[in-house]
Design a protein around this motif. Structure first.
Motif, PDB file in Angstrom:
ATOM      1  N   PHE A 144     -47.172  13.973 140.873  1.00 25.89           N
ATOM      2  CA  PHE A 144     -48.602  13.682 140.735  1.00 25.89           C
ATOM      3  C   PHE A 144     -48.849  12.213 140.395  1.00 25.89           C
ATOM      4  N   LEU A 145     -48.115  11.689 139.402  1.00 29.66           N
ATOM      5  CA  LEU A 145     -48.335  10.299 138.990  1.00 29.66           C
ATOM      6  C   LEU A 145     -47.998   9.318 140.104  1.00 29.66           C
ATOM      7  N   HIS A 146     -46.947   9.608 140.869  1.00 27.20           N
ATOM      8  CA  HIS A 146     -46.587   8.729 141.985  1.00 27.20           C
ATOM      9  C   HIS A 146     -47.677   8.758 143.058  1.00 27.20           C
ATOM     10  N   ARG A 147     -48.174   9.971 143.332  1.00 24.04           N
ATOM     11  CA  ARG A 147     -49.128  10.156 144.440  1.00 24.04           C
ATOM     12  C   ARG A 147     -50.486   9.531 144.153  1.00 24.04           C
ATOM     13  N   TRP A 148     -50.984   9.727 142.931  1.00 24.03           N
ATOM     14  CA  TRP A 148     -52.359   9.340 142.651  1.00 24.03           C
ATOM     15  C   TRP A 148     -52.506   8.096 141.789  1.00 24.03           C
ATOM     16  N   MET A 153     -51.691   2.203 143.172  1.00 28.43           N
ATOM     17  CA  MET A 153     -51.869   0.994 142.361  1.00 28.43           C
ATOM     18  C   MET A 153     -50.989  -0.144 142.856  1.00 28.43           C
ATOM     19  N   PHE A 154     -49.688   0.134 143.067  1.00 26.62           N
ATOM     20  CA  PHE A 154     -48.787  -0.925 143.502  1.00 26.62           C
ATOM     21  C   PHE A 154     -49.097  -1.374 144.930  1.00 26.62           C
ATOM     22  N   THR A 155     -49.561  -0.462 145.758  1.00 25.86           N
ATOM     23  CA  THR A 155     -49.947  -0.856 147.114  1.00 25.86           C
ATOM     24  C   THR A 155     -51.160  -1.776 147.069  1.00 25.86           C
ATOM     25  N   PHE A 156     -52.135  -1.449 146.244  1.00 27.51           N
ATOM     26  CA  PHE A 156     -53.313  -2.311 146.093  1.00 27.51           C
ATOM     27  C   PHE A 156     -52.900  -3.696 145.593  1.00 27.51           C
ATOM     28  N   MET A 157     -52.026  -3.722 144.578  1.00 27.56           N
ATOM     29  CA  MET A 157     -51.575  -4.999 144.049  1.00 27.56           C
ATOM     30  C   MET A 157     -50.845  -5.820 145.112  1.00 27.56           C
ATOM     31  N   ALA A 158     -49.984  -5.162 145.883  1.00 30.37           N
ATOM     32  CA  ALA A 158     -49.223  -5.873 146.912  1.00 30.37           C
ATOM     33  C   ALA A 158     -50.142  -6.436 147.988  1.00 30.37           C
ATOM     34  N   ARG A 159     -51.141  -5.673 148.383  1.00 32.35           N
ATOM     35  CA  ARG A 159     -52.081  -6.156 149.400  1.00 32.35           C
ATOM     36  C   ARG A 159     -52.895  -7.326 148.867  1.00 32.35           C
ATOM     37  N   LYS A 160     -53.221  -7.292 147.583  1.00 34.52           N
ATOM     38  CA  LYS A 160     -54.013  -8.363 146.976  1.00 34.52           C
ATOM     39  C   LYS A 160     -53.170  -9.603 146.707  1.00 34.52           C
ATOM     40  N   MET A 161     -51.987  -9.423 146.146  1.00 39.71           N
ATOM     41  CA  MET A 161     -51.172 -10.546 145.707  1.00 39.71           C
ATOM     42  C   MET A 161     -50.410 -11.207 146.844  1.00 39.71           C
ATOM     43  N   PHE A 162     -49.952 -10.404 147.818  1.00 39.38           N
ATOM     44  CA  PHE A 162     -49.073 -10.940 148.859  1.00 39.38           C
ATOM     45  C   PHE A 162     -49.624 -10.761 150.271  1.00 39.38           C
ATOM     46  N   LYS A 163     -50.869 -10.284 150.373  1.00 34.26           N
ATOM     47  CA  LYS A 163     -51.513 -10.098 151.690  1.00 34.26           C
ATOM     48  C   LYS A 163     -50.709  -9.170 152.584  1.00 34.26           C
ATOM     49  N   MET A 164     -50.122  -8.130 151.997  1.00 42.67           N
ATOM     50  CA  MET A 164     -49.334  -7.189 152.795  1.00 42.67           C
ATOM     51  C   MET A 164     -50.250  -6.325 153.664  1.00 42.67           C
ATOM     52  N   VAL A 169     -46.473   0.679 149.924  1.00 45.85           N
ATOM     53  CA  VAL A 169     -45.470  -0.334 149.609  1.00 45.85           C
ATOM     54  C   VAL A 169     -44.125   0.272 149.242  1.00 45.85           C
ATOM     55  N   TYR A 170     -44.109   1.510 148.774  1.00 44.24           N
ATOM     56  CA  TYR A 170     -42.879   2.120 148.288  1.00 44.24           C
ATOM     57  C   TYR A 170     -42.102   2.885 149.352  1.00 44.24           C
ATOM     58  N   ASP A 232     -38.790   2.596 136.577  1.00 47.04           N
ATOM     59  CA  ASP A 232     -38.824   1.993 137.909  1.00 47.04           C
ATOM     60  C   ASP A 232     -40.205   1.405 138.203  1.00 47.04           C
ATOM     61  N   GLY A 233     -41.254   2.032 137.659  1.00 44.90           N
ATOM     62  CA  GLY A 233     -42.583   1.458 137.821  1.00 44.90           C
ATOM     63  C   GLY A 233     -42.690   0.105 137.144  1.00 44.90           C
ATOM     64  N   TRP A 234     -42.127  -0.005 135.934  1.00 44.03           N
ATOM     65  CA  TRP A 234     -42.127  -1.291 135.239  1.00 44.03           C
ATOM     66  C   TRP A 234     -41.314  -2.324 136.006  1.00 44.03           C
ATOM     67  N   ARG A 235     -40.193  -1.914 136.568  1.00 45.63           N
ATOM     68  CA  ARG A 235     -39.373  -2.862 137.332  1.00 45.63           C
ATOM     69  C   ARG A 235     -40.139  -3.392 138.538  1.00 45.63           C
ATOM     70  N   THR A 236     -40.926  -2.535 139.167  1.00 41.67           N
ATOM     71  CA  THR A 236     -41.726  -2.985 140.299  1.00 41.67           C
ATOM     72  C   THR A 236     -42.801  -3.964 139.854  1.00 41.67           C
ATOM     73  N   LEU A 237     -43.513  -3.626 138.780  1.00 41.17           N
ATOM     74  CA  LEU A 237     -44.554  -4.518 138.271  1.00 41.17           C
ATOM     75  C   LEU A 237     -43.958  -5.865 137.878  1.00 41.17           C
ATOM     76  N   ARG A 238     -42.834  -5.827 137.186  1.00 44.06           N
ATOM     77  CA  ARG A 238     -42.154  -7.057 136.777  1.00 44.06           C
ATOM     78  C   ARG A 238     -41.766  -7.891 137.984  1.00 44.06           C
ATOM     79  N   PHE A 239     -41.287  -7.229 139.024  1.00 41.33           N
ATOM     80  CA  PHE A 239     -40.862  -7.936 140.236  1.00 41.33           C
ATOM     81  C   PHE A 239     -42.060  -8.581 140.928  1.00 41.33           C
TER      82      PHE A 239
END
Length: 398
Positions: A144-148, A153-164, A169-170, A232-239
């Motif tokens: 559930f947490l991964h899905r929603w 969240m990480f996909t939104f961040m990646a599209r915003k930060m890196f224009k993906m 993203v995962y 692993d979520g923290w590692r992604t955010l940190r990266f």
């Protein structure tokens, strides 16, 4: 990275179009079905290829399964998801590479969709499991947490930060050209490997496509998944943050400086808001905000220079222009002048104290001189030291 290779593929390497690389660490439950699906997909669609099992030290019979299925085994001694994939990819013979997990959550029968896009000239083809990109998550396939939360969240961040240009993203099922892999020079040996590939491809302007896929429930029965939600979520955010000096340093720094300047504008004249007088204490907080913000902005420039020099991120025209304008001598001169202004301001306060016979001073009046004085002195010193550091990082080298 040290690898050993055992070939179980009878294809002439020069004729191999596709290498399907499957990282493996004790995947006996599902490895056979993954290999079978990949081989069937290539056979049914006339794709000349190989299946590579990049083994990271399996002890549960996975190697015997791979041998039985006529897959090619590459034993990777360096531990980690990324290390296993690097070993498998570097030992591959195909023009194209498709990587996917060995837990049967990704359907390797969908491989031809990726190959079609790669044949069309795309450098990287991402699978998308989420509805935003046309994908499907089967019931029970994603926590559930991964899905929603995590993935969106990480996909939104990646599209915003890196224009993906991607919506998932995962996603671990993806295809790319071997030429792209060699050019990106990926370095991460852990689960960040897949994220590094996507970030670098986005930053370097590669041709990226996306194909919808279906994520199925994990087929393993005898052991838990490798993925750990929060760590692993923290590692992604940190990266993400380490690969984006703009969002890690520059944007917070600009906000803090802006906040500090507003504080100065209100505290210097002693403006009252809702009956509260903004006095010397507000000025002190405003100075703290400016100093920290300026330091953060300096870190943004220094981190950007370092990342480009170490080829973590591609060259940036703005940094090139920065070095066309900036010189160590200019930085020292500006910083020294700012510090000198601060020292003179502080000296004014000392003279005023001397004129009173070193008696007590009006606190609010004096601090309106002292606080700006030490703030300018600190900012000037930071500028001088930062100029030296930027020059060191920017020194030409082989």
């Amino acid at each position: 990275m040290t690898t050993t290779t055992e070939s179980k593929n009878n294809n002439d390497e020069s004729s191999i179009e596709l290498s399907v690389v499957i990282p493996c660490l004790n995947e006996a439950d599902t490895l056979e079905i993954c290999i079978e699906k990949a081989q069937r997909a290539m056979r049914d669609h006339g794709i000349t290829g190989e299946v590579i099992v990049a083994d990271n030290g399996s002890t549960d019979g996975s190697l015997e399964i791979a041998e039985k299925m006529n897959a090619r085994i590459i034993a990777v001694q360096a531990k980690g998801y990324g290390a296993a994939l690097q070993g498998g990819i570097e030992g591959s013979a195909g023009k194209f590479v498709i990587m996917g997990d060995a837990d049967d959550s990704y359907d390797f029968l969908e491989v031809p969709k990726f190959v079609d896009k790669l044949r069309d000239g795309y450098d990287l083809v991402m699978g998308c499991r989420l509805p935003g990109g046309g994908g499907t998550v089967a019931p029970g396939a994603m926590p559930f947490l991964h899905r929603w939360w995590g993935n969106p969240m990480f996909t939104f961040m990646a599209r915003k930060m890196f224009k993906m240009p991607t919506h998932d993203v995962y996603c671990g099922l993806r295809g790319f050209t071997r030429e792209l892999y060699d050019r990106l020079k990926l370095t991460c040996t852990g689960m960040e490997f897949a994220t590094e590939m996507l970030i670098k491809s986005s930053l370097t302007g590669e041709k990226i496509a996306e194909v919808p896929i279906t994520l199925h429930p994990d087929g393993r029965k005898n052991r838990a998944p490798h993925l750990k939600t929060f760590s692993d979520g923290w590692r992604t955010l940190r990266f993400f943050m380490m690969y984006s000096p703009r969002w890690l340093f520059l944007m917070p720094g600009l906000f803090l400086v802006f906040l500090g300047l507003i504080g100065y504008g209100l505290a210097m004249p002693g403006v009252a808001i809702f009956g509260a007088v903004l006095d010397a204490h507000t000025l002190l907080f405003a100075s703290l905000s400016i100093i920290i913000g300026y330091q953060s902005m300096s870190f943004a420039v220094l981190a950007k220079i370092f990342s480009i020099r170490e080829k973590f991120i591609p060259e940036d025209k703005r940094i090139n222009r920065f070095f066309e304008i900036f010189t160590l001598e200019k930085g020292i001169t500006v910083g020294a002048c700012v510090s000198l202004c601060g020292i003179v301001t502080l000296g004014t306060a000392v003279v005023h104290w001397w004129q009173t016979g070193f008696a007590g001073l009006d606190y609010a009046e004096t601090m309106r001189i002292v606080i700006p004085g030490f703030t300018l002195t600190i900012l000037g010193y930071q500028s001088v030291m930062g100029s030296f550091f930027a020059s060191i990082l920017g020194m030409p080298r082989k």
